[in-house]
Design a protein around this motif. Sequence first.
Motif, mmCIF file in Angstrom:
data_model
loop_
_atom_site.group_PDB
_atom_site.id
_atom_site.type_symbol
_atom_site.label_atom_id
_atom_site.label_comp_id
_atom_site.label_asym_id
_atom_site.label_seq_id
_atom_site.Cartn_x
_atom_site.Cartn_y
_atom_site.Cartn_z
ATOM 1 N N PRO A 122 -5.215 68.402 85.744
ATOM 2 C CA PRO A 122 -3.900 67.862 86.106
ATOM 3 C C PRO A 122 -2.828 68.146 85.049
ATOM 4 C CG PRO A 122 -5.597 66.222 86.524
ATOM 5 C CD PRO A 122 -6.252 67.349 85.771
ATOM 6 N N GLU A 123 -3.195 68.144 83.773
ATOM 7 C CA GLU A 123 -2.229 68.449 82.720
ATOM 8 C C GLU A 123 -1.788 69.913 82.796
ATOM 9 O OE1 GLU A 123 -3.403 65.469 79.066
ATOM 10 O OE2 GLU A 123 -4.737 67.168 79.473
ATOM 11 N N ILE A 124 -2.731 70.803 83.092
ATOM 12 C CA ILE A 124 -2.383 72.225 83.249
ATOM 13 C C ILE A 124 -1.471 72.401 84.458
ATOM 14 C CG2 ILE A 124 -3.295 74.525 83.764
ATOM 15 C CD1 ILE A 124 -5.791 73.692 82.109
ATOM 16 N N TYR A 125 -1.821 71.773 85.568
ATOM 17 C CA TYR A 125 -1.008 71.849 86.784
ATOM 18 C C TYR A 125 0.418 71.369 86.503
ATOM 19 C CZ TYR A 125 0.660 70.962 91.502
ATOM 20 O OH TYR A 125 1.409 70.963 92.648
ATOM 21 N N ASP A 126 0.542 70.203 85.890
ATOM 22 C CA ASP A 126 1.869 69.657 85.598
ATOM 23 C C ASP A 126 2.642 70.543 84.621
ATOM 24 O OD1 ASP A 126 1.344 67.513 87.259
ATOM 25 O OD2 ASP A 126 0.855 66.135 85.618
ATOM 26 N N GLY A 127 1.956 71.042 83.602
ATOM 27 C CA GLY A 127 2.607 71.905 82.616
ATOM 28 C C GLY A 127 3.108 73.199 83.225
ATOM 29 N N THR A 155 3.751 73.693 86.376
ATOM 30 C CA THR A 155 4.803 73.344 87.340
ATOM 31 C C THR A 155 6.145 73.205 86.635
ATOM 32 O OG1 THR A 155 3.215 72.264 88.794
ATOM 33 C CG2 THR A 155 5.517 71.644 89.064
ATOM 34 N N ARG A 156 6.158 72.549 85.485
ATOM 35 C CA ARG A 156 7.420 72.391 84.737
ATOM 36 C C ARG A 156 7.913 73.733 84.192
ATOM 37 N NH1 ARG A 156 4.761 67.950 82.957
ATOM 38 N NH2 ARG A 156 4.291 68.880 80.948
ATOM 39 N N LEU A 157 6.989 74.551 83.684
ATOM 40 C CA LEU A 157 7.375 75.848 83.115
ATOM 41 C C LEU A 157 7.966 76.789 84.154
ATOM 42 C CD1 LEU A 157 4.437 76.844 80.738
ATOM 43 C CD2 LEU A 157 6.791 76.343 80.102
ATOM 44 N N LEU A 158 7.470 76.712 85.379
ATOM 45 C CA LEU A 158 7.783 77.737 86.374
ATOM 46 C C LEU A 158 8.708 77.243 87.488
ATOM 47 C CD1 LEU A 158 4.192 79.232 86.473
ATOM 48 C CD2 LEU A 158 6.188 80.121 85.268
ATOM 49 N N GLN A 159 9.534 76.277 87.170
ATOM 50 C CA GLN A 159 10.502 75.828 88.158
ATOM 51 C C GLN A 159 11.546 76.907 88.373
ATOM 52 O OE1 GLN A 159 11.874 72.112 86.577
ATOM 53 N NE2 GLN A 159 10.285 70.975 87.629
ATOM 54 N N ASN A 160 11.906 77.110 89.627
ATOM 55 C CA ASN A 160 12.931 78.101 89.970
ATOM 56 C C ASN A 160 14.306 77.601 89.582
ATOM 57 O OD1 ASN A 160 11.489 80.238 91.113
ATOM 58 N ND2 ASN A 160 11.245 79.131 93.028
ATOM 59 N N ARG A 161 15.154 78.540 89.160
ATOM 60 C CA ARG A 161 16.511 78.142 88.770
ATOM 61 C C ARG A 161 17.357 77.766 89.990
ATOM 62 N NH1 ARG A 161 18.489 83.958 86.565
ATOM 63 N NH2 ARG A 161 17.518 85.136 88.216
ATOM 64 N N ARG A 162 17.052 78.322 91.151
ATOM 65 C CA ARG A 162 17.797 77.978 92.372
ATOM 66 C C ARG A 162 16.908 77.149 93.299
ATOM 67 N NH1 ARG A 162 19.984 83.519 94.600
ATOM 68 N NH2 ARG A 162 17.750 83.687 94.850
ATOM 69 N N LYS A 163 16.167 76.241 92.722
ATOM 70 C CA LYS A 163 15.169 75.488 93.480
ATOM 71 C C LYS A 163 15.781 74.712 94.638
ATOM 72 C CE LYS A 163 15.285 71.729 90.154
ATOM 73 N NZ LYS A 163 14.497 70.946 89.237
ATOM 74 N N ASN A 164 14.948 74.603 95.649
ATOM 75 C CA ASN A 164 15.249 73.796 96.823
ATOM 76 C C ASN A 164 16.576 74.168 97.469
ATOM 77 O OD1 ASN A 164 14.323 71.970 98.650
ATOM 78 N ND2 ASN A 164 15.175 70.199 97.622
ATOM 79 N N HIS A 201 5.926 80.091 93.239
ATOM 80 C CA HIS A 201 4.537 80.086 93.685
ATOM 81 C C HIS A 201 3.737 81.260 93.111
ATOM 82 C CE1 HIS A 201 1.135 79.663 96.389
ATOM 83 N NE2 HIS A 201 1.289 80.923 96.723
ATOM 84 N N CYS A 202 4.305 82.453 93.116
ATOM 85 C CA CYS A 202 3.567 83.630 92.648
ATOM 86 C C CYS A 202 3.331 83.589 91.140
ATOM 87 C CB CYS A 202 4.290 84.911 93.050
ATOM 88 S SG CYS A 202 4.289 85.185 94.834
ATOM 89 N N ALA A 203 4.312 83.159 90.375
ATOM 90 C CA ALA A 203 4.121 83.039 88.924
ATOM 91 C C ALA A 203 3.075 81.969 88.618
ATOM 92 C CB ALA A 203 5.443 82.714 88.237
ATOM 93 N N PHE A 204 3.113 80.862 89.350
ATOM 94 C CA PHE A 204 2.133 79.790 89.168
ATOM 95 C C PHE A 204 0.727 80.312 89.465
ATOM 96 C CE2 PHE A 204 -0.489 76.258 90.440
ATOM 97 C CZ PHE A 204 -0.138 75.240 89.565
ATOM 98 N N ALA A 205 0.577 80.994 90.601
ATOM 99 C CA ALA A 205 -0.730 81.535 90.975
ATOM 100 C C ALA A 205 -1.199 82.576 89.960
ATOM 101 C CB ALA A 205 -0.676 82.139 92.382
ATOM 102 N N SER A 206 -0.277 83.339 89.421
ATOM 103 C CA SER A 206 -0.615 84.351 88.437
ATOM 104 C C SER A 206 -1.177 83.717 87.160
ATOM 105 C CB SER A 206 0.612 85.194 88.110
ATOM 106 O OG SER A 206 0.314 86.118 87.094
ATOM 107 N N LEU A 207 -0.477 82.719 86.619
ATOM 108 C CA LEU A 207 -0.962 82.086 85.391
ATOM 109 C C LEU A 207 -2.253 81.316 85.639
ATOM 110 C CD1 LEU A 207 2.283 80.944 83.571
ATOM 111 C CD2 LEU A 207 0.926 83.012 83.279
ATOM 112 N N ARG A 208 -2.370 80.732 86.805
ATOM 113 C CA ARG A 208 -3.631 80.076 87.164
ATOM 114 C C ARG A 208 -4.764 81.103 87.175
ATOM 115 N NH1 ARG A 208 -6.065 79.206 92.238
ATOM 116 N NH2 ARG A 208 -7.514 77.470 92.202
ATOM 117 N N GLY A 209 -4.500 82.276 87.726
ATOM 118 C CA GLY A 209 -5.496 83.349 87.734
ATOM 119 C C GLY A 209 -5.860 83.811 86.330
#
Length: 111
Positions: free
Chosen positions: A59-64, A66-75, A88-96
Amino acid sequence: MNGCPHKKPYDQLVNEGLNGQSSVRDLPYIGPFFERRLRRLGFRTVNDLVLHFNRKSAPEIYDGLTRLLQNRRKNSCTTDYHIADVNHCAFASLRGLFKELHRRRDDYRAL
């Protein structure tokens, strides 16, 4: 990779020379925007990321990440699609990356 356009898998990237001293820019889906953000936060190399997230819970990795990879034009919406809060792709990449390095954890010092 999780609905993202195909990039080389991390086992292949590591075999081709990706290592702890590689720049964060060498990671799939880490472009100029995220490179600048990561560098401002002190993450210049793959090893910097690994050391920061080492010994953290899932959960700490997920949260970290998520905070690092927020989009600048989010939502917000463009004419073609809705921009998610997190890239999503950057998150999946670092998770990989973390999954592959965990799989090779006995060899990480050599990497």
